[in-house]
Design a protein around this motif. Structure first.
Motif, PDB file in Angstrom:
ATOM      1  N   MET A  94      55.510  43.084  19.691  1.00 26.07           N
ATOM      2  CA  MET A  94      53.807  43.230  19.973  1.00 26.07           C
ATOM      3  C   MET A  94      53.495  44.414  20.460  1.00 26.07           C
ATOM      4  N   ARG A  95      52.181  45.028  20.140  1.00 22.41           N
ATOM      5  CA  ARG A  95      51.764  46.202  21.064  1.00 22.41           C
ATOM      6  C   ARG A  95      50.482  45.766  22.188  1.00 22.41           C
ATOM      7  N   ASP A  99      55.905  45.080  15.359  1.00 26.38           N
ATOM      8  CA  ASP A  99      55.222  44.286  14.905  1.00 26.38           C
ATOM      9  C   ASP A  99      55.450  42.675  15.004  1.00 26.38           C
ATOM     10  N   ASP A 100      56.129  42.421  16.062  1.00 24.81           N
ATOM     11  CA  ASP A 100      56.282  40.824  16.479  1.00 24.81           C
ATOM     12  C   ASP A 100      55.036  40.064  16.783  1.00 24.81           C
ATOM     13  N   GLY A 107      49.271  55.433  14.032  1.00 26.82           N
ATOM     14  CA  GLY A 107      49.938  53.976  14.657  1.00 26.82           C
ATOM     15  C   GLY A 107      49.822  54.205  16.326  1.00 26.82           C
TER      16      GLY A 107
END
Length: 399
Positions: A1-2, A28-29, A84
């Motif tokens: 996750m970001r 992308d978690d 991104g």
């Protein structure tokens, strides 16, 4: 996750170089339970101490535009995502006020509200179709309810006599829990000699804006100890009410609860207060509690966040570097302390809750840590992961 990271750069005595990126596990978690990594800078700018996303519209994808409060420069700057993990400025920075420290964007993306700690300004800015801010309008200044012109009658918040309420709460709580009730009757017993001189020196210090259901906007002023409520007038904000909290408490940040209550954490007194609307729409102060028996003299509360289900609230406490857990009771009108635990970082400036993970930014230890929340009692456990991050002041989950 970001996550996007706000931080202090050299102009505020920090080591950041702009907006950074934090990874919790893979980018992308869906959860934040993975190992933490500081992935570097995504935009160069001066002390973006608070970040807020555009909610999305027909012309702006959710999260593609991010607003930064450039605290030392006294400006708000919009950034547009170009990849991104890259951002470029969207338009010119817009003047806000001294030590602008918070930005909140309206749910429809039409405007934003900037709060300025240094001079107390609350500033509305128009947003165009691309999300570009412009046309700053300064809202009416706050009025100090404890100032020299406030009169000699006891100040009531939302028609509640705080001294009487404290006495009643202490009696109802019993001897075992009486120490958890704020001592708002102490000032009454000690008298108010010299209070006027002290109050006349109090500065206004706006700190946060929150958009509530029904188009209402709430803002805090930790210098004047008030929460103000507004309606948008199209070209500026129109104040509809001001609610006083105890003198010297310092209301800082708020969380709106699905029960309809507004919870306010106070920086100076390390307390949490509960506000609720009456049948006629006016807001009242209906209760409050300390953050816990373990707070120390000189501590200052920072962020307030809620658990995923709204059953628990989490407040960061700088100084003793702890996290307070509080449980929501009844229909939302009662809040009680549960535990005060080590935050795992120095100066927990900001934290966010993602499912069963609490991530906390340690401004002075230059790191971000993650702690797992106990599903039974809501209390954060020991540090699960940590990573170095330069002077972090804000964590913004990436959509």
């Amino acid at each position: 996750m970001r996550f996007w990271l706000g931080g202090y750069t050299a102009d505020m005595g920090g080591s950041a170089s702009g907006i950074g990126m934090l990874l919790a596990g893979a980018a992308d978690d869906a959860s934040a339970g993975g190992a933490l990594t500081f992935a570097g800078e995504v935009a160069t700018t001066d002390s973006p101490s608070w970040l807020a996303p555009h909610p999305g519209s027909l012309t702006v994808a959710p999260g593609d535009v991010v607003y930064a409060a450039l605290e030392a420069r006294q400006q708000v700057q919009a950034f547009r995502r170009t990849g991104g993990a890259t951002f470029v400025p969207l338009g010119a920075p817009v003047a806000a006020g001294e030590a602008v420290c918070h930005v909140a964007v309206s749910p429809d993306g039409r405007f934003l509200v900037a709060s300025c700690w240094g001079d107390g300004r609350v500033v509305r800015m128009e947003l165009d179709a691309a999300g570009r801010p412009s046309s700053p309008v300064i809202a009416p200044a706050a009025v100090d309810p404890y100032g020299p012109d406030a009169g000699s009658e006891p100040v009531r918040a939302g028609d509640i006599d705080l001294a009487a309420a404290a006495r009643a709460l202490r009696e109802a709580a019993g001897e075992e829990y009486a120490h958890l009730v704020p001592d708002h009757d102490r000032d009454e017993a000690e008298g108010s000699e010299g209070a006027g001189d002290e109050a006349s020196l109090r500065p206004s210090r706006a700190h946060q804006a929150a958009f509530l259901p029904g188009g209402l906007i709430a803002t805090t002023d930790l210098g004047y100890d008030v929460v103000r409520f507004w309606r948008d007038g199209g070209r500026g904000l129109r104040q509809v009410q001001q609610v006083a909290l105890p003198q010297g408490s310092g209301p800082r940040h708020m969380v709106w609860h699905p029960s309809g209550h507004l919870y306010v954490v106070t920086e100076y007194s390390c307390e949490l207060f509960v506000l609720a609307p009456a049948a006629d729409g006016t807001w009242n102060l209906i209760g409050g509690t300390s953050l816990g028996a373990g707070t120390l003299p000189g501590d200052s509360a920072a962020e307030l966040a809620a658990s995923r289900d709204g059953e628990f609230l989490y407040a960061g406490v700088r100084g003793s570097n702890t996290l307070a857990t509080l449980r929501v009771r009844g229909a939302g009108e009662y809040v009680e302390p549960v535990a005060l635990v080590d935050a795992g970082v120095d100066w927990p400036r900001h934290h966010v809750v993602v499912r069963d993970i609490l991530l906390v930014a340690g401004q002075l230890s230059n790191e971000v840590a993650s702690l797992t929340l106990d599903v039974r009692n809501g209390v954060p456990g020991r540090v699960r992961h940590r990573t170095e991050a330069p002077s972090p002041t804000c964590l913004l989950p990436v959509r």
